[in-house]
Scaffold this motif. Structure first.
Motif, PDB file in Angstrom:
ATOM      1  N   PHE A  82       0.830  -1.203   0.000  1.00 64.08           N
ATOM      2  CA  PHE A  82       0.000   0.000   0.000  1.00 64.08           C
ATOM      3  C   PHE A  82       0.865   1.253   0.000  1.00 64.08           C
ATOM      4  O   PHE A  82       0.508   2.276  -0.602  1.00 64.08           O
ATOM      5  CB  PHE A  82      -0.930   0.001   1.216  1.00 64.08           C
ATOM      6  CG  PHE A  82      -1.851   1.185   1.264  1.00 64.08           C
ATOM      7  CD1 PHE A  82      -2.938   1.275   0.411  1.00 64.08           C
ATOM      8  CD2 PHE A  82      -1.622   2.212   2.161  1.00 64.08           C
ATOM      9  CE1 PHE A  82      -3.785   2.365   0.445  1.00 64.08           C
ATOM     10  CE2 PHE A  82      -2.461   3.310   2.206  1.00 64.08           C
ATOM     11  CZ  PHE A  82      -3.553   3.388   1.345  1.00 64.08           C
ATOM     12  N   LEU A  83       2.009   1.190   0.676  1.00 59.30           N
ATOM     13  CA  LEU A  83       2.929   2.325   0.713  1.00 59.30           C
ATOM     14  C   LEU A  83       3.414   2.669  -0.689  1.00 59.30           C
ATOM     15  O   LEU A  83       3.437   3.835  -1.076  1.00 59.30           O
ATOM     16  CB  LEU A  83       4.126   2.000   1.619  1.00 59.30           C
ATOM     17  CG  LEU A  83       5.277   3.017   1.623  1.00 59.30           C
ATOM     18  CD1 LEU A  83       4.784   4.366   2.138  1.00 59.30           C
ATOM     19  CD2 LEU A  83       6.430   2.507   2.485  1.00 59.30           C
ATOM     20  N   TRP A  84       3.786   1.659  -1.470  1.00 52.69           N
ATOM     21  CA  TRP A  84       4.258   1.927  -2.829  1.00 52.69           C
ATOM     22  C   TRP A  84       3.138   2.486  -3.695  1.00 52.69           C
ATOM     23  O   TRP A  84       3.357   3.334  -4.557  1.00 52.69           O
ATOM     24  CB  TRP A  84       4.839   0.654  -3.458  1.00 52.69           C
ATOM     25  CG  TRP A  84       5.906   0.003  -2.648  1.00 52.69           C
ATOM     26  CD1 TRP A  84       6.046  -1.333  -2.384  1.00 52.69           C
ATOM     27  CD2 TRP A  84       6.995   0.651  -1.968  1.00 52.69           C
ATOM     28  NE1 TRP A  84       7.129  -1.552  -1.580  1.00 52.69           N
ATOM     29  CE2 TRP A  84       7.740  -0.350  -1.308  1.00 52.69           C
ATOM     30  CE3 TRP A  84       7.402   1.969  -1.830  1.00 52.69           C
ATOM     31  CZ2 TRP A  84       8.855  -0.086  -0.555  1.00 52.69           C
ATOM     32  CZ3 TRP A  84       8.522   2.258  -1.057  1.00 52.69           C
ATOM     33  CH2 TRP A  84       9.239   1.238  -0.434  1.00 52.69           C
ATOM     34  N   ILE A  85       1.905   1.995  -3.471  1.00 52.91           N
ATOM     35  CA  ILE A  85       0.758   2.529  -4.214  1.00 52.91           C
ATOM     36  C   ILE A  85       0.539   3.999  -3.854  1.00 52.91           C
ATOM     37  O   ILE A  85       0.296   4.848  -4.720  1.00 52.91           O
ATOM     38  CB  ILE A  85      -0.514   1.709  -3.905  1.00 52.91           C
ATOM     39  CG1 ILE A  85      -0.356   0.269  -4.414  1.00 52.91           C
ATOM     40  CG2 ILE A  85      -1.735   2.358  -4.533  1.00 52.91           C
ATOM     41  CD1 ILE A  85      -1.483  -0.652  -4.007  1.00 52.91           C
ATOM     42  N   LEU A  86       0.642   4.310  -2.561  1.00 52.69           N
ATOM     43  CA  LEU A  86       0.450   5.686  -2.100  1.00 52.69           C
ATOM     44  C   LEU A  86       1.524   6.609  -2.663  1.00 52.69           C
ATOM     45  O   LEU A  86       1.242   7.728  -3.087  1.00 52.69           O
ATOM     46  CB  LEU A  86       0.476   5.721  -0.567  1.00 52.69           C
ATOM     47  CG  LEU A  86       0.031   7.022   0.113  1.00 52.69           C
ATOM     48  CD1 LEU A  86      -1.422   7.323  -0.231  1.00 52.69           C
ATOM     49  CD2 LEU A  86       0.202   6.918   1.623  1.00 52.69           C
ATOM     50  N   LEU A  87       2.746   6.130  -2.685  1.00 55.90           N
ATOM     51  CA  LEU A  87       3.834   6.915  -3.260  1.00 55.90           C
ATOM     52  C   LEU A  87       3.594   7.171  -4.746  1.00 55.90           C
ATOM     53  O   LEU A  87       3.822   8.276  -5.246  1.00 55.90           O
ATOM     54  CB  LEU A  87       5.167   6.185  -3.065  1.00 55.90           C
ATOM     55  CG  LEU A  87       5.768   6.217  -1.660  1.00 55.90           C
ATOM     56  CD1 LEU A  87       6.903   5.203  -1.542  1.00 55.90           C
ATOM     57  CD2 LEU A  87       6.284   7.606  -1.332  1.00 55.90           C
ATOM     58  N   SER A  88       3.123   6.144  -5.456  1.00 53.25           N
ATOM     59  CA  SER A  88       2.843   6.285  -6.880  1.00 53.25           C
ATOM     60  C   SER A  88       1.736   7.309  -7.115  1.00 53.25           C
ATOM     61  O   SER A  88       1.820   8.157  -8.006  1.00 53.25           O
ATOM     62  CB  SER A  88       2.440   4.938  -7.480  1.00 53.25           C
ATOM     63  OG  SER A  88       3.477   3.986  -7.321  1.00 53.25           O
ATOM     64  N   PHE A  89       0.687   7.232  -6.295  1.00 47.41           N
ATOM     65  CA  PHE A  89      -0.428   8.165  -6.443  1.00 47.41           C
ATOM     66  C   PHE A  89       0.024   9.597  -6.183  1.00 47.41           C
ATOM     67  O   PHE A  89      -0.431  10.540  -6.855  1.00 47.41           O
ATOM     68  CB  PHE A  89      -1.549   7.793  -5.472  1.00 47.41           C
ATOM     69  CG  PHE A  89      -2.761   8.668  -5.594  1.00 47.41           C
ATOM     70  CD1 PHE A  89      -3.646   8.523  -6.651  1.00 47.41           C
ATOM     71  CD2 PHE A  89      -3.013   9.650  -4.648  1.00 47.41           C
ATOM     72  CE1 PHE A  89      -4.758   9.344  -6.772  1.00 47.41           C
ATOM     73  CE2 PHE A  89      -4.118  10.474  -4.756  1.00 47.41           C
ATOM     74  CZ  PHE A  89      -4.998  10.314  -5.824  1.00 47.41           C
TER      75      PHE A  89
END
Length: 363
Positions: free
Chosen positions: A198-205
């Motif tokens: 989820f952290l990587w998804i949040l960073l991408s967003f």
């Protein structure tokens, strides 16, 4: 399959991050001291996202992974906040010491990385040093981000639009730090990595959000402010509007309406309402609508939009503003969105603002 799609999404986001960071320092219109630090922050964030998601163990890129980039990210973003609010800390001699943790971690990581070649230390010692540095980088980033937030909220040197952008960016980074903490707890306590994904998804967003809001939308505000400052410095009375008053005015309320629109430029307020106009003229909304309809044969909205269209046309005709986007010109004229500006302008003039500008250049 889902993991592959997520990997492609993160790769695309990282590429966007690199694109933004390069654009900020190579495009003349965006290039300035503050954006140089924002560019570096975005570059580091994109790198952390890609290095964190993809397996970089046993490669030279492992040297660049946590926590060296994390130390540098926090201080560059903090510097970006300081420059944007023009804070006095930038002139303090102690300010440069904020980079000391990054320099220290770089030296330590260099020494520890050499251990993979020469085997100076046992693996437990190396792991302990990495854990200490990683946790220390977390604390340091939390300190800088919340400190930066406090300084931005207390600043009176920037516009509300810019302050809103800085606080939103700061809040987004706080969410990332919280997710970072949860992923660390999850990994060591539950030996799983759902929060990490989820952290990587949040960073991408965040990278996509910065592209739209921080680069595109905020730059429109900057352009609009520059146009406004130029107009204020070159302000002259409009003879065209005064002529209209002399020819068409019948009642006192209409005369006053023209006067406040010309002198105070109320139409440039995108939130201007019939109630605001009525209150300014010390009359009722109903009477104002009735008198405009009877004497000018139009609604209040049509009356205000005619002023906005005329202001936009003047800006589009002026070669001084050729470097500014059509959207920024619409904002300066008082339209609250690109779609409203385009539709109103096309209804009035029969062509889009961009086509109108192009036609004027050719004539």
């Amino acid at each position: 399959m889902n993991t592959i799609l997520l990997g492609f999404a993160i790769l695309a986001s990282g590429s966007i991050g690199y694109f933004i960071s390069i654009s900020l320092v190579t495009t003349s219109f965006y290039k300035n001291r503050a954006n140089n630090y924002l560019s570096l922050s975005i570059f580091l964030l994109a790198s952390l996202t890609l290095l964190g998601w993809f397996d970089i163990e046993d490669t030279v890129l492992e040297f660049l992974n946590n926590p060296v980039l994390e130390y540098l990210f926090g201080v560059t973003l903090f510097t970006y906040f300081l420059i944007q609010i023009q804070h006095k800390y930038l002139k303090k001699s102690w300010y440069k010491w904020l980079y000391l943790p990054f320099i220290g971690s770089l030296i330590i990581e260099t020494i520890l990385y050499l251990d993979t070649i020469f085997n100076f230390y046992n693996s437990d010692f190396v792991d302990l040093q990495f854990h200490i540095m990683d946790n220390a980088s977390f604390v340091y980033n939390v300190f800088l981000i919340f400190w930066g937030r406090k300084l931005v909220k207390g600043s009176h040197t920037i516009s509300e639009d810019k302050k809103r952008w800085l606080l939103r960016l700061n809040l987004f980074v706080i969410c990332i730090i919280i997710c970072w903490l949860l992923s660390t707890i999850e990994f060591y306590v539950f030996n799983s990595e759902y929060a990490t994904s989820f952290l990587w998804i949040l960073l991408s967003f965040l990278l996509w959000w910065i592209l739209y809001y921080g680069v595109f939308r905020l730059q429109l505000v900057v352009q609009k402010d520059e146009i406004h400052e130029y107009l204020v410095s070159k302000r002259t009375n409009s003879t065209q509007t005064k002529k209209k008053i002399n020819e068409t005015t019948v009642s006192k309320i209409i005369s006053q309406l023209y006067e406040v629109m010309d002198e105070e430029e109320l139409y440039k307020n995108p939130l201007l309402s019939r109630s605001d106009l009525a209150n300014r003229l010390e009359t009722s909304e109903r009477y104002l609508s009735q008198i405009i309809n009877q004497e000018l044969n139009k609604s209040v909205t049509q009356f205000v939009n005619e002023y906005r269209i005329e202001a936009a046309k003047n800006l589009l005709h002026n070669p001084v503003f050729n470097k500014y986007s059509v959207e920024a010109i619409g904002m300066e004229a008082g339209f609250k969105s690109k779609s409203v500006f385009y539709s109103t302008f096309k209804t009035s003039e029969g062509l889009s603002p961009g086509a109108h500008r192009k036609l004027q250049k050719q004539s």
